[in-house]
Motif scaffolding. Structure first.
Motif, PDB file in Angstrom:
ATOM      1  N   ALA A  26       0.839  -1.209   0.000  1.00 26.75           N
ATOM      2  CA  ALA A  26       0.000   0.000   0.000  1.00 26.75           C
ATOM      3  C   ALA A  26       0.872   1.255   0.000  1.00 26.75           C
ATOM      4  N   ILE A  27       1.959   1.215   0.757  1.00 27.13           N
ATOM      5  CA  ILE A  27       2.886   2.362   0.782  1.00 27.13           C
ATOM      6  C   ILE A  27       3.443   2.592  -0.618  1.00 27.13           C
ATOM      7  N   GLU A  28       3.875   1.521  -1.230  1.00 19.38           N
ATOM      8  CA  GLU A  28       4.529   1.629  -2.543  1.00 19.38           C
ATOM      9  C   GLU A  28       3.566   2.257  -3.555  1.00 19.38           C
ATOM     10  N   LEU A  29       2.338   1.778  -3.555  1.00 18.61           N
ATOM     11  CA  LEU A  29       1.363   2.274  -4.535  1.00 18.61           C
ATOM     12  C   LEU A  29       0.971   3.730  -4.238  1.00 18.61           C
ATOM     13  N   ALA A  30       0.779   4.049  -2.967  1.00 21.19           N
ATOM     14  CA  ALA A  30       0.395   5.430  -2.631  1.00 21.19           C
ATOM     15  C   ALA A  30       1.493   6.405  -3.091  1.00 21.19           C
ATOM     16  N   TYR A  31       2.755   6.073  -2.816  1.00 19.69           N
ATOM     17  CA  TYR A  31       3.836   6.989  -3.220  1.00 19.69           C
ATOM     18  C   TYR A  31       4.025   7.006  -4.734  1.00 19.69           C
ATOM     19  N   ARG A  32       3.644   5.928  -5.432  1.00 16.06           N
ATOM     20  CA  ARG A  32       3.675   5.994  -6.904  1.00 16.06           C
ATOM     21  C   ARG A  32       2.669   7.031  -7.385  1.00 16.06           C
ATOM     22  N   GLY A  33       1.540   7.114  -6.691  1.00 18.38           N
ATOM     23  CA  GLY A  33       0.562   8.153  -7.017  1.00 18.38           C
ATOM     24  C   GLY A  33       1.106   9.535  -6.707  1.00 18.38           C
ATOM     25  N   VAL A  34       1.705   9.675  -5.524  1.00 17.94           N
ATOM     26  CA  VAL A  34       2.236  10.973  -5.083  1.00 17.94           C
ATOM     27  C   VAL A  34       3.223  11.531  -6.106  1.00 17.94           C
ATOM     28  N   GLU A  35       4.094  10.651  -6.631  1.00 19.97           N
ATOM     29  CA  GLU A  35       5.154  11.105  -7.549  1.00 19.97           C
ATOM     30  C   GLU A  35       4.617  11.789  -8.790  1.00 19.97           C
ATOM     31  N   GLN A  36       3.390  11.488  -9.163  1.00 20.33           N
ATOM     32  CA  GLN A  36       2.833  12.068 -10.384  1.00 20.33           C
ATOM     33  C   GLN A  36       2.321  13.488 -10.162  1.00 20.33           C
ATOM     34  N   ILE A  37       2.074  13.838  -8.908  1.00 17.83           N
ATOM     35  CA  ILE A  37       1.352  15.090  -8.631  1.00 17.83           C
ATOM     36  C   ILE A  37       2.340  16.172  -8.245  1.00 17.83           C
ATOM     37  N   SER A  38       2.086  17.384  -8.686  1.00 14.85           N
ATOM     38  CA  SER A  38       2.953  18.472  -8.221  1.00 14.85           C
ATOM     39  C   SER A  38       2.215  19.802  -8.180  1.00 14.85           C
ATOM     40  N   PHE A  39       2.639  20.634  -7.248  1.00 19.97           N
ATOM     41  CA  PHE A  39       2.271  22.051  -7.231  1.00 19.97           C
ATOM     42  C   PHE A  39       3.381  22.788  -6.495  1.00 19.97           C
ATOM     43  N   ALA A  40       3.569  24.047  -6.808  1.00 22.25           N
ATOM     44  CA  ALA A  40       4.681  24.808  -6.229  1.00 22.25           C
ATOM     45  C   ALA A  40       4.541  24.806  -4.709  1.00 22.25           C
ATOM     46  N   GLY A  41       5.606  24.411  -4.023  1.00 23.35           N
ATOM     47  CA  GLY A  41       5.599  24.419  -2.566  1.00 23.35           C
ATOM     48  C   GLY A  41       5.040  23.156  -1.938  1.00 23.35           C
ATOM     49  N   MET A  42       4.652  22.186  -2.764  1.00 24.47           N
ATOM     50  CA  MET A  42       4.073  20.937  -2.233  1.00 24.47           C
ATOM     51  C   MET A  42       5.069  20.221  -1.321  1.00 24.47           C
ATOM     52  N   HIS A  43       4.599  19.825  -0.142  1.00 25.67           N
ATOM     53  CA  HIS A  43       5.446  18.983   0.704  1.00 25.67           C
ATOM     54  C   HIS A  43       4.626  17.891   1.357  1.00 25.67           C
ATOM     55  N   TYR A  44       5.315  16.801   1.669  1.00 26.94           N
ATOM     56  CA  TYR A  44       4.631  15.650   2.252  1.00 26.94           C
ATOM     57  C   TYR A  44       5.639  14.816   3.008  1.00 26.94           C
ATOM     58  N   ARG A  45       5.155  13.976   3.885  1.00 25.98           N
ATOM     59  CA  ARG A  45       6.054  13.074   4.595  1.00 25.98           C
ATOM     60  C   ARG A  45       6.364  11.858   3.736  1.00 25.98           C
ATOM     61  N   ARG A  46       7.605  11.424   3.821  1.00 27.53           N
ATOM     62  CA  ARG A  46       8.032  10.281   3.022  1.00 27.53           C
ATOM     63  C   ARG A  46       8.014   8.983   3.822  1.00 27.53           C
ATOM     64  N   ASP A  47       7.545   9.070   5.068  1.00 29.25           N
ATOM     65  CA  ASP A  47       7.622   7.888   5.946  1.00 29.25           C
ATOM     66  C   ASP A  47       6.255   7.435   6.461  1.00 29.25           C
TER      67      ASP A  47
END
Ligand code: AMP
Ligand code: GLY
Length: 419
Positions: A392-413
């Motif tokens: 589930a972690i792997e798939l969620a972060y695969r989704g995250v990698e596609q998205i961007s906006f200026a200043g976007m931040h998120y936890r990687r853990d």
């Protein structure tokens, strides 16, 4: 059926997504909703706190069931007003929701009914609170009694920090009247978990246990937020512990509320510290958690509307609640500056490239001339289900990698604590 969902964040998007799968439902309305929700429901520009406006909407559209996401309308008496009008609501009355609206009330009930929680003292007098903190001379947690958008709780490792917190709440009145009363409590140490349960006031059915990630940065560093991500099921709450939470915390609290003339119907959320002496309550909330709702609802197999109707009609004892195997993870994408101040209106891109099996719940978004832009501190909740937590972690972060906006931040853990 016609369903109205009140609210417009990630939790409400997850609720609408799940409700939309019910064969009982013809039409969903959401007030005020958001651009993500608009793909599944008719969004109506009525604020979640506008009880009269919501009542008028529910009457006009002949809504069969209203589902309340956030705490504010509940503590303002939405469920009471709807009940008086003969309208069905999923969510507790103001008297019952007060266990979230007043930390003193929640603590007093826990003490009176023997529900495990941190030792505490409450104060209405600044000087007395100050004296107590100085005399105690040890780490503590200082809490504003009322609703403070998740900011009214300050963990103080030193007396200086505790006094600063007290000043902020009682002298600077940073949270207004929410700081009329303060709770000073013992600092508990351990892992945190969230156990949410459906209850009709008698029967309590816990959901899969979840774990939130409150601090803004990886490794639980930085200030507290509304929640930067969550996963479920949290393996540290195993079957036996979940049963213990049900029997020593959730059921006694529901009985206590009934005995106090505050019968509780809806979702009861227990924020827990898992201490060496067993689970202790940090807080009760009167609603689904946000972001906990996203992974928990992603794993719910049963029809949510059937469960909600059973709660509203007081027949939860006959209801089964089933879950998908595996796990789910939600990663929150936040605006630069959050949980402090942040800009809005920043264009968001890449949503169309997210793998189709990933759920992107909108939290703080808006449409500006057809362009999706940021409109809040927490912007999106990227949620994925997998056969286990790593998947589930792997798939969620695969989704995250596609998205961007200026200043976007998120936890990687997010979810790493479970591994
Ligand atoms: P609350 O809104 O009461 O859940 O508090 C927010 C956060 O503050 C919790 O998730 C904990 O991380 C922390 N917290 C609250 N009460 C305590 C306590 N008694 N001991 C340690 N941490 C606490
Ligand atoms: N995620 C914490 C809360 O909903 O209160």
């Amino acid at each position: 059926m016609k369903i109205l969902v009140v609210g417009g964040g990630g939790r409400e998007h997850a609720l609408v997504w799940k409700i939309a799968q019910s064969p009982l439902v013809q039409q969903i309305y959401c007030a005020p909703g958001n651009p993500g929700i608009a793909g599944l429901a008719r969004c109506v520009p009525v604020a979640a706190e506008d009880i009269d406006g919501l009542l008028a909407l529910a009457r006009r559209e002949q809504i069969d069931l209203t589902v309340v996401g956030p705490e504010m309308p509940l503590t303002l008496g939405l469920a009471d007003a709807f009940a008086r009008a003969g309208l069905a609501v999923f969510g507790p009355s103001a008297a019952a929701a007060a266990i979230e609206g007043s930390k003193k009330l929640a603590k007093d009930l826990m003490q009176q009914y023997g529900i495990p929680t941190a030792r505490y003292v409450t104060f209405t007098d600044y000087a007395a609170a100050r004296r107590y903190i100085v005399e105690q001379n040890r780490p503590c947690v200082v809490k504003a009694d009322g609703l403070a958008a998740g900011k009214g709780v300050i963990v103080a490792h030193t007396v200086e920090q505790a006094l600063e917190a007290l000043d902020l709440i009682m002298r600077d009145r940073a949270f207004g009247r929410a700081g009329d009363v303060v709770v000073v409590e013992e600092l508990l140490v351990g892992q945190e978990a969230s156990v949410l349960a459906f209850t009709d006031g008698r029967t309590v059915i816990p959901m899969l246990p979840a774990q939130d990630h409150k601090q803004v940065f990886d490794g639980d560093q930085g200030p507290n937020t509304g929640g930067m991500g969550a996963y479920a099921p949290a393996p540290l709450v195993d079957r036996a512990l979940l049963q213990q939470v049900q029997q020593t915390i959730l059921e006694p609290m529901v009985r206590a509320l009934a005995a106090e003339g505050r019968p509780y119907r809806g979702v009861l959320y227990a924020g827990l510290m898992l201490t060496p002496e067993g689970p202790k309550v940090l807080e009760f909330n009167a609603r689904f958690g946000d972001p906990e709702a996203q992974p928990v609802l992603a794993l719910l197999q049963s029809d949510l509307v059937e469960i909600m109707l059973a709660v509203v009609q007081g027949r939860l004892a006959g209801q089964t609640v089933e879950w998908h195997d595996g796990a789910a993870v939600c990663v929150v994408l936040a605006s630069r500056g959050y949980p402090g101040s942040y800009a809005k209106g920043i264009p968001i891109s890449g949503l169309d490239a997210v793998p189709p099996e990933v759920l992107v719940f909108h939290a703080g978004t808006a449409l500006q001339d057809g362009q999706l832009v940021t409109a809040g501190g927490r912007v999106l909740g990227v949620t994925a289900r997998g056969k286990n937590i790593p998947a589930a972690i792997e798939l969620a972060y695969r989704g995250v990698e596609q998205i961007s906006f200026a200043g976007m931040h998120y936890r990687r853990d997010i979810g790493r604590k479970a591994l």
